[in-house]
Scaffold this motif. Structure first.
Motif, PDB file in Angstrom:
ATOM      1  N   ASN A   1       0.645   9.438  -1.382  1.00  0.00           N
ATOM      2  CA  ASN A   1       1.112   9.675  -0.023  1.00  0.00           C
ATOM      3  C   ASN A   1       2.392   8.912   0.273  1.00  0.00           C
ATOM      4  N   HIS A   2       3.291   9.578   0.994  1.00  0.00           N
ATOM      5  CA  HIS A   2       4.542   8.963   1.432  1.00  0.00           C
ATOM      6  C   HIS A   2       4.741   9.216   2.925  1.00  0.00           C
ATOM      7  N   TYR A   3       5.456   8.311   3.553  1.00  0.00           N
ATOM      8  CA  TYR A   3       5.829   8.478   4.959  1.00  0.00           C
ATOM      9  C   TYR A   3       7.220   7.875   5.105  1.00  0.00           C
ATOM     10  N   ASN A   4       8.169   8.700   5.548  1.00  0.00           N
ATOM     11  CA  ASN A   4       9.570   8.276   5.625  1.00  0.00           C
ATOM     12  C   ASN A   4      10.057   7.709   4.276  1.00  0.00           C
ATOM     13  N   ARG A   5       9.683   8.405   3.208  1.00  0.00           N
ATOM     14  CA  ARG A   5      10.118   8.106   1.845  1.00  0.00           C
ATOM     15  C   ARG A   5       9.532   6.820   1.255  1.00  0.00           C
ATOM     16  N   LEU A   6       8.619   6.191   1.963  1.00  0.00           N
ATOM     17  CA  LEU A   6       7.962   4.990   1.442  1.00  0.00           C
ATOM     18  C   LEU A   6       6.525   5.308   1.064  1.00  0.00           C
ATOM     19  N   ARG A   7       5.966   4.584   0.106  1.00  0.00           N
ATOM     20  CA  ARG A   7       4.553   4.727  -0.212  1.00  0.00           C
ATOM     21  C   ARG A   7       3.751   4.328   1.028  1.00  0.00           C
ATOM     22  N   ALA A   8       2.741   5.110   1.329  1.00  0.00           N
ATOM     23  CA  ALA A   8       2.054   4.879   2.602  1.00  0.00           C
ATOM     24  C   ALA A   8       0.571   5.205   2.533  1.00  0.00           C
ATOM     25  N   VAL A   9      -0.180   4.553   3.407  1.00  0.00           N
ATOM     26  CA  VAL A   9      -1.588   4.874   3.619  1.00  0.00           C
ATOM     27  C   VAL A   9      -1.774   5.094   5.115  1.00  0.00           C
ATOM     28  N   GLU A  10      -2.483   6.151   5.453  1.00  0.00           N
ATOM     29  CA  GLU A  10      -2.769   6.428   6.866  1.00  0.00           C
ATOM     30  C   GLU A  10      -4.177   5.923   7.202  1.00  0.00           C
ATOM     31  N   ILE A  11      -4.289   5.260   8.326  1.00  0.00           N
ATOM     32  CA  ILE A  11      -5.577   4.757   8.805  1.00  0.00           C
ATOM     33  C   ILE A  11      -5.837   5.358  10.189  1.00  0.00           C
ATOM     34  N   THR A  12      -7.013   5.923  10.369  1.00  0.00           N
ATOM     35  CA  THR A  12      -7.376   6.534  11.656  1.00  0.00           C
ATOM     36  C   THR A  12      -8.735   6.014  12.113  1.00  0.00           C
TER      37      THR A  12
END
Length: 208
Positions: free
Chosen positions: A150-161
């Motif tokens: 996963n990426h967000y704004n070209r950075l490696r990312a994790v989404e937490i909800t």
């Protein structure tokens, strides 16, 4: 009661939603997010916490010692083709039965492909037509990787909800911000709100 989506929000999304971003490895991202989640779980009114980073996909890393391969007269391109053909799938010919034509595919059976030890039984043809064992010039390392990178704004990312019990999105955001300050090094990672949480911040800032 559980906080429900505001007008204009996605009815399927949870009120608390944010991403943790980094330019470091996914393993480091998991370490950072696990610390974050441990703190977040201390708040009983923040419920149904979920993350989309799951480093549970086994991978096998093959490192080729090019100098050893050269000494043994093994071409790097031949190594790649051999591994691709046996562990992947490679078409090598056709054959006909009656009027029908069929592909001939080179590939180990599924059970063999799932066993890392099969690499010890693979041989590569050298430039002198000698069969050289792959393990003579290669090393194997089992690793774990993310099912989805996963990426967000070209950075490696994790989404937490998460859902919220009898509290507001604003209160949840305040908690997340405090946890970020205490658990994350700004030089390593940052957090950013998404979905309903982002909409809440945007609507709050427009009021003031």
């Amino acid at each position: 009661p559980v906080t429900i989506p505001s007008l204009g929000g996605n009815a399927l999304s949870k009120p608390l939603s944010f991403v943790i971003q980094t330019n470091l490895s996914y393993e480091k991202l998991e370490e950072i997010s696990n610390k974050f989640l441990a703190e977040l779980e201390k708040y009983p009114w923040i419920t149904d916490i979920e993350t989309n980073l799951k480093l549970n996909q086994p991978r096998l890393q093959i490192d080729i010692d090019r100098e050893k391969a050269e000494v043994l007269n093994v071409n790097v391109a031949d190594i790649g083709q051999t591994i691709e053909g046996l562990l992947g799938s490679k078409q090598i010919s056709y054959f006909k039965i009656g009027n029908k034509q069929y592909k001939v595919m080179l590939q180990l059976n599924r059970e063999a492909r799932l066993e890392p030890k099969i690499l010890d039984e693979i041989f590569v043809n050298s430039n002198k037509n000698d069969m050289i064992k792959l393990s003579s010039f290669a090393s194997f390392k089992e690793k774990v990787a993310a099912l989805e990178l996963n990426h967000y704004n070209r950075l490696r990312a994790v989404e937490i909800t998460a859902n919220l019990q009898d509290r507001t999105i604003g209160e949840a955001i305040a908690v997340v911000d405090n946890i970020a300050k205490s658990t994350m090094d700004k030089s390593e990672a940052k957090h950013e709100y998404t979905e309903q949480s982002q909409q809440f911040l945007e609507s709050s800032s427009s009021i003031y």
